[in-house]
Design an enzyme around this catalytic site. Sequence first.
Site, PDB file in Angstrom:
ATOM      1  CD  GLU A   1      -1.854  -2.409   1.294  1.00  0.00           C
ATOM      2  OE1 GLU A   1      -0.747  -2.705   1.787  1.00  0.00           O
ATOM      3  OE2 GLU A   1      -2.709  -3.277   1.032  1.00  0.00           O
TER       4      GLU A   1
ATOM      5  CG  HIS B   1     -11.594  -7.032   6.598  1.00  0.00           C
ATOM      6  ND1 HIS B   1     -10.636  -7.545   7.415  1.00  0.00           N
ATOM      7  CD2 HIS B   1     -11.105  -7.159   5.335  1.00  0.00           C
ATOM      8  CE1 HIS B   1      -9.617  -7.993   6.690  1.00  0.00           C
ATOM      9  NE2 HIS B   1      -9.874  -7.765   5.423  1.00  0.00           N
TER      10      HIS B   1
HETATM   11  C1  LIG Z   1      -2.714  -4.688   4.110  1.00  0.00           C
HETATM   12  C2  LIG Z   1      -3.707  -5.519   3.376  1.00  0.00           C
HETATM   13  N1  LIG Z   1      -3.805  -5.377   2.042  1.00  0.00           N
HETATM   14  C3  LIG Z   1      -4.683  -6.124   1.364  1.00  0.00           C
HETATM   15  C4  LIG Z   1      -5.491  -7.036   1.984  1.00  0.00           C
HETATM   16  C5  LIG Z   1      -6.526  -7.852   1.214  1.00  0.00           C
HETATM   17  N2  LIG Z   1      -6.094  -9.225   1.114  1.00  0.00           N
HETATM   18  C6  LIG Z   1      -6.456 -10.143   2.023  1.00  0.00           C
HETATM   19  S1  LIG Z   1      -5.686 -11.601   1.786  1.00  0.00           S
HETATM   20  C7  LIG Z   1      -4.876 -11.016   0.429  1.00  0.00           C
HETATM   21  C8  LIG Z   1      -3.928 -11.904  -0.315  1.00  0.00           C
HETATM   22  C9  LIG Z   1      -2.822 -12.310   0.574  1.00  0.00           C
HETATM   23  O1  LIG Z   1      -1.928 -13.095  -0.126  1.00  0.00           O
HETATM   24  P1  LIG Z   1      -0.852 -13.983   0.626  1.00  0.00           P
HETATM   25  O2  LIG Z   1      -0.111 -13.122   1.599  1.00  0.00           O
HETATM   26  O3  LIG Z   1      -0.066 -14.691  -0.382  1.00  0.00           O
HETATM   27  O4  LIG Z   1      -1.709 -14.983   1.503  1.00  0.00           O
HETATM   28  P2  LIG Z   1      -2.723 -16.111   1.005  1.00  0.00           P
HETATM   29  O5  LIG Z   1      -4.077 -15.481   0.963  1.00  0.00           O
HETATM   30  O6  LIG Z   1      -2.258 -16.588  -0.316  1.00  0.00           O
HETATM   31  O7  LIG Z   1      -2.646 -17.147   2.060  1.00  0.00           O
HETATM   32  C10 LIG Z   1      -5.208  -9.709   0.180  1.00  0.00           C
HETATM   33  C11 LIG Z   1      -4.691  -8.878  -0.919  1.00  0.00           C
HETATM   34  C12 LIG Z   1      -5.362  -7.130   3.392  1.00  0.00           C
HETATM   35  N3  LIG Z   1      -6.129  -7.967   4.110  1.00  0.00           N
HETATM   36  N4  LIG Z   1      -4.457  -6.385   4.045  1.00  0.00           N
END
Ligand SMILES: Cc1ncc(C[n+]2csc(CCOP(=O)(O)OP(=O)(O)O)c2C)c(N)n1
Lengths: 321, 321, 344, 344
Positions: free
Chosen positions: C63, C132
């Site tokens: 971000e 959220h």
């Molecule tokens: C700071 C932040 N940015 C965006 C999100 C939205 N979001 C939730 S899970 C996710 C993907 C996360 O990817 P990863 O770290 O690879 O974990 P995975 O879901 O694959 O286990 C996103 C973009 C969030 N929760 N927090």
Amino acid sequence: METVNIELLKQLYAVMFKIRKFEEELYSLFLTGQMFGTIHQCDGQEAIASGVCANLKKEDYIISTHRGHGHCIAKGISLNKLAAELFGKSTGCCKGMGGSMHIADISVGIMGTTAIVGAGLPITVGLGLSIKTRKTSQVAVCFFGEGASNEGAFHESLNMASIWKLPVIFICENNLYGFSTPVSKVMNIKDVAQRAKSYGMDEIVVDGNDVVAVYDTVKKYIDFVRSGKGPVLIECKTYRHKGHSRFEPANYRTIEEVEEWKKKDPVKCFKNILKENYHQKEEDIKVLEENINAEIKSAIEYAKNSPGPVAEESLKYAYAN
Amino acid sequence: METVNIELLKQLYAVMFKIRKFEEELYSLFLTGQMFGTIHQCDGQEAIASGVCANLKKEDYIISTHRGHGHCIAKGISLNKLAAELFGKSTGCCKGMGGSMHIADISVGIMGTTAIVGAGLPITVGLGLSIKTRKTSQVAVCFFGEGASNEGAFHESLNMASIWKLPVIFICENNLYGFSTPVSKVMNIKDVAQRAKSYGMDEIVVDGNDVVAVYDTVKKYIDFVRSGKGPVLIECKTYRHKGHSRFEPANYRTIEEVEEWKKKDPVKCFKNILKENYHQKEEDIKVLEENINAEIKSAIEYAKNSPGPVAEESLKYAYAN
Amino acid sequence: MQTNTYNTMAEALRQALREEMKRDERVILLGEDIGKFGGAYSITKGLLDEFGENRVLDTPISEIAIIGAALGSAISGLRPVVEIQYCDFLTCCMDQIVNQAAKTHLMFGGQMNVPMVIRAPLGVSGSRAAQHSQSLESWFAHIPGLKVVVPSNPYDAKGLLKSAIRDNNPVMFFEHKLLYGSKAPGDVGIQKKSEQSSVMESATDEDYTISLGKASIKKEGSDLTIIATMIMVHRCMDIANEFEKKGINIEIIDPRTIVPLDKNAILNSVKKTGRVLIVTEEYPRCNFASELVAIIVDEAFDYLDAPVKRINIMDTPIPFAPVCEKFVLPNKKRIVNAIEQLLQ
Amino acid sequence: MQTNTYNTMAEALRQALREEMKRDERVILLGEDIGKFGGAYSITKGLLDEFGENRVLDTPISEIAIIGAALGSAISGLRPVVEIQYCDFLTCCMDQIVNQAAKTHLMFGGQMNVPMVIRAPLGVSGSRAAQHSQSLESWFAHIPGLKVVVPSNPYDAKGLLKSAIRDNNPVMFFEHKLLYGSKAPGDVGIQKKSEQSSVMESATDEDYTISLGKASIKKEGSDLTIIATMIMVHRCMDIANEFEKKGINIEIIDPRTIVPLDKNAILNSVKKTGRVLIVTEEYPRCNFASELVAIIVDEAFDYLDAPVKRINIMDTPIPFAPVCEKFVLPNKKRIVNAIEQLLQ
Ligand SMILES: Cc1ncc(C[n+]2csc(CCOP(=O)(O)OP(=O)(O)O)c2C)c(N)n1
Ligand SMILES: Cc1ncc(C[n+]2csc(CCOP(=O)(O)OP(=O)(O)O)c2C)c(N)n1
Ligand SMILES: [Mg+2]
Ligand SMILES: [Mg+2]
């Protein structure tokens, strides 16, 4: 430098000298209570500003930090506008609204200096994105300290610049301290440059007190960057002569260490090189120096005699039309 | 695993199986509209939770993410408390205040799961700092996705843990996607593990679908970590079977890719290994599975039949006394 | 020429983006999963295909760098529109927004404009729990240099987003999840019928804009003024309609933008009714609602017949359990109680 | 036993830290340059020598990790006190404070307490410009789960900091740079004599605490109530003393903590005087001052003889040029004008 270009060498020296003298002048103005706010000076680090910016065109961008006077001078800001800004005058490049930590002059590509450690990197990514999107052949250069390389902003910025192959040159000025804190205490690796690997970039370290080395290194990579092949991170090892800000005495450094580095004073050393290796005469250099001294004096006078903003004026800048 | 410990192998399997079945059960509860909020499931990634946590003692800490059910189960949360929490009941581990994305049970060292990507890493650094300061022999484990490794929080946390030699194990579950975004689009390097070098740490990659490999890798490093020699980052390559959350269909992945990975299903594959390499009988495994199925059923029943919090109750948790 | 209508806020926002991207090639989009996937709430669906990878950029989960990328490009010739997946994640990039973007125009003496928009969904939307569900608009309204938009319906959303994109300042553009009215592939934006109310005006194809700083009177009335934003406009509308049947005429004002604020519209209404209730989904302290009270008291004190009342989220992080979540929200019961108290 | 007095806020804060660190070995300090160097404003000077490297930790410039380190250790047995060098840098770690620390107690159903304090200097202190002059306390007051402390003098600062350290919640503890009264090796905390006023009460060696949530009446009066925080308490005191000579008795209330807030003390004063002026150095919108107006109007409406007035920083990022900086502050001229208006 492959073929020796004496004019360029003299120019590299002139810019360093100008920065040094400007900083010294400011220091004494502060000492004598003629200025306000705070300043972070870059004496000792001039070779980086000079060597990097000698590779840049007017339309190329830079972003700098709290310790930004040198970068702005090297990028070509008028000393009048700079000095007037530091005095908070209407004739300043930022109309007296920014001050020492917030210099910008878009007419020469200085897109701003920010005083939040690490905050310049993401903004430079944006400049790079804009260059890429608008398809110009500019580059965007970001100056920052080794301390900033521990900020999250550093990581996110290098990664984003790398995946999008943005025309950005990240210049890390590793002056061994972030405020009072030695780099060895806050980093478990020898070089900040090693971190470039995390983003699929090369590890580039250069002697930041050697203006020709800095110039050559940037020169070597700038076409790569300009042509959209991706960003580079160049770490320049250096040292600041003064304290962190204003009168801060920097007692956290040993006298020996300071003395050792003063021997590597980029301005003095390069002057010697000019004389010894390139046969420049002392009196010719003097002329050049004198001209610069005069320019600085006149800039300070200009600043002092300039009108300040009126109180109400500040309100007109909060929002753009 | 140097000397084969059948009980341990069965345990590794049992935990994986429990996670898988629990997730499947939840999915059908969601499908049939019996649950609310959202869930992020970890089917396909069970070997990591199981292999890592089999190395941990009850008093060791973990911190996890939005995709945290598996880690909590592996660390030993009671299924009753977990299921009840997901149903928002007073008998839930967090009294129904947290829900799927915010599970904690300090009685078994689950110090919280956070739904802000990357936010768990700094907190785990704090757990490590606390362990070091209090001079216990615990370790703190942080689970996070490869997507999180592009957050500034990742960088700051690994650096801080490294310079202070904190007893932290960073487990990166690289499931190739962050939400819809493939890792190749947001990272210019092959392995997240390469980033460890930026902090003077080793580069460790393991097959995250191989529970024994995960177990062994953690085992190899955990004494190093426990004894205060510093943190490690272990990247586990894996894949999630379902979409990012709830019913998200994950159309950004090809059917071939999904099928390819389903062949590497950690639960099925390891069951085969148990049978073929370690001569476990199908019927013995069945018993074990059946017991787990019963435990899950009963936990869901417990959750459904538990009382919910009363409306006013929420207000009592805003501040501690 | 065929005219389309956009009945959901999601469609209206998408159309606003599309129109502005067509109109001005400097407009680019940045955000997580906004490309092919179309964003967590499908707002940017189809725009990658239409405008290509140079105009619609999927970002890493970074971000700070996202906002920096927007800011840097805004000061050098582009007009970026960022999507932050949930307003709660703005906490990850506050420096870039607040210390950098908001202050650039002043710090550099007006040399650079910062034409950028940050879109972010906010609000409680059904047990998304504490991280959220927040509504953080007042944080940004607190900061000089930022503008803040809080639309309540498709028609307004389209016109306001177009104005925001054409504005030369950083604009925070908030979207209530429950108002999207669209099913997203991932988390689902739920829209309860009863909350659509008559305010749910559709957007059209016309190239209209709505000036930032113009409130909208969603219902006229003379007995009491309710000032509400986003989904609370709808909730209050339903309630006002019920009171109408009892002969009580409630005026409902939707400020639509917090910064700039249409003080006149608000003060005129207050002067007419003398009684004011403010309903927003923010946290209860130091918020937009308190700002409105302060302005009304300062500038229309003599017209007030009763204390100005506020209804907000209660003083707690937002709990998961549905019964608790509903309890802490500005729900019907709390609003009706306050109205009755004010009318006494 | 020898008794010392601590005449500056810097000394008082240092003594509070020292006493609490002696009293409770779980108290540790974290921050940039706080070790040997003693911190940008010298508050922690000497504490590294006294308590050692395990209790006083110099950190990298990594605000996210600093807060995370504090939070993680707070939930597992320590009581960390963080120094963030300037309140403006809190923008770099808002997620950890707001989404994590503030919500931990609720999200996990009360399983964990979060006994941590975040200290940060704030305020205008002489041309530090837009990024080093802000007062962001109301942002944190906005967030349920956080407590917010804003001391105005050494005596209060010591007692409040001790309470904050003993509190089981995350506490934001703000310190106005101009009140430190100490010369720092780097940037200098300036203290103008005229602003010391009688409120500048010294701290003592005594192990006293001041409860969070107890306002302090700095001056009694019956004609008008001024509610002010931090340096504005002093500025208003000077002005009130001048009015006293003209026979006008102004009461000055220093809430000392924004969350929890001593509503009673405020309401009692309002009921007595009927006229209220609020003076804080915050930005002018959605701030603590507006919160106070809203509370007063809600709960003491019938006692008000005039509109409640606010004076804050003007609606702009803070400019560098001294004349502009002074102009945008709540300066004497603006305060006197408001008082005169209120007394008409
Ligand atoms: C700071 C932040 N940015 C965006 C999100 C939205 N979001 C939730 S899970 C996710 C993907 C996360 O990817 P990863 O770290 O690879 O974990 P995975 O879901 O694959 O286990 C996103 C973009 C969030 N929760 N927090
Ligand atoms: C986010 C943030 N944290 C802390 C500071 C305070 N600060 C200003 S400069 C500085 C040291 C910076 O070190 P480095 O990046 O190495 O740059 P240098 O000063 O050595 O040029 C610190 C800690 C700040 N301005 N911003
Ligand atoms: Mg440095
Ligand atoms: Mg992933």
